[in-house]
Design an enzyme around this catalytic site. Structure first.
Site, short mmCIF file in Angstrom:
data_model
loop_
_atom_site.label_atom_id
_atom_site.label_comp_id
_atom_site.label_asym_id
_atom_site.label_seq_id
_atom_site.Cartn_x
_atom_site.Cartn_y
_atom_site.Cartn_z
N ASP A 45 -7.40 -3.89 -1.98
CA ASP A 45 -7.49 -3.37 -3.34
C ASP A 45 -8.52 -2.26 -3.42
O ASP A 45 -8.30 -1.22 -4.05
CB ASP A 45 -7.88 -4.53 -4.28
CG ASP A 45 -8.11 -4.07 -5.70
OD1 ASP A 45 -7.17 -3.59 -6.33
OD2 ASP A 45 -9.26 -4.19 -6.18
N GLU A 112 -1.51 -5.09 -1.03
CA GLU A 112 -2.94 -4.83 -0.86
C GLU A 112 -3.46 -5.42 0.45
O GLU A 112 -4.28 -4.81 1.14
CB GLU A 112 -3.70 -5.42 -2.05
CG GLU A 112 -3.42 -4.68 -3.35
CD GLU A 112 -4.04 -5.34 -4.56
OE1 GLU A 112 -4.11 -4.69 -5.62
OE2 GLU A 112 -4.46 -6.52 -4.46
#
Length: 217
Positions: A45, A112
């Site tokens: 992320d 992610e």
């Protein structure tokens, strides 16, 4: 889990550490998987945010910090990550308990985690190649800074001299790896509207979108 070489072809990178790639594709619902998936998701992320922010800074040299932030929020959102996951057929390669078709939140998390694995195995340059390749269409989709439904609804309310919308969590259900939230949004003198999603943020956006559709008829 499918042969991972076809996934590597899609992302344009061959992993030196295959275990790292497998960890990124093994959801925490799988017994004995530990918390590796969540740790990779956490890192991915942040790496995604850096790569997208860098690209936006260069691609839109005249835009303000506020407009760049709006673009960034959309491009790193679960919705965009989910779309990328489907573009690379990532559900075919995931190792998870239950349905072979993961919900949007799990798929976004897996994207992610994959970015983190790329970063750890190949460095930031390899991440940059992958992200720009698959996020480019979303970056160029709207040449004007995007507005999400919550922002648009708040601006509508302020333009009418009304208090800002109020969001309230109505219900949270489902297992930890597949949660479902129901949120209510209301504006003074207007009937409340509702939205559901795999996170409170997604549910709030859905509720705001539904209320906007009613208000702007």
């Amino acid at each position: 889990m499918k042969d991972l070489s076809s996934l590597e072809e899609k992302i344009g990178y061959r992993f030196h550490d295959q275990a790292l790639l497998k960890n990124a594709l093994t959801h925490s619902s799988v017994r004995h998987s530990g918390n590796l998936f969540e740790r990779l998701e956490f890192l991915g992320d942040r790496v995604l945010g850096v790569v997208i922010a860098e690209h936006l800074y260069k691609y839109f040299p005249k835009e303000s910090e506020g407009d760049l932030a709006k673009r960034l929020a959309v491009l790193v959102s679960k919705e965009t990550c989910n779309a990328v996951g489907n573009l690379i057929a990532l559900p075919d390669f995931l190792n998870l308990i239950g349905d072979r078709n993961p919900n949007s939140a799990i798929l976004a998390d897996a994207v992610e985690a994959l970015i983190a694995a790329l970063y750890l195995d190949g460095g930031l340059d390899e991440c940059r190649k992958f992200v720009i390749c698959y996020w480019k269409v979303f970056i160029e989709k709207n040449m004007m800074p995007p507005k999400d439904s919550k922002t648009t609804l708040q601006e509508w309310a302020q333009g009418k001299g009304l208090p800002i919308p109020v969001y309230r969590l109505i219900e949270a259900s489902g297992p930890d790896h597949e949660p479902l939230f129901k949120v209510e949004v209301s504006i003074m003198n207007k009937p409340p509207h509702y939205g559901v999603g795999n996170s409170k943020r997604i549910a709030e956006q859905a509720a705001a979108s539904d209320l906007l559709a009613s208000l702007l008829k």
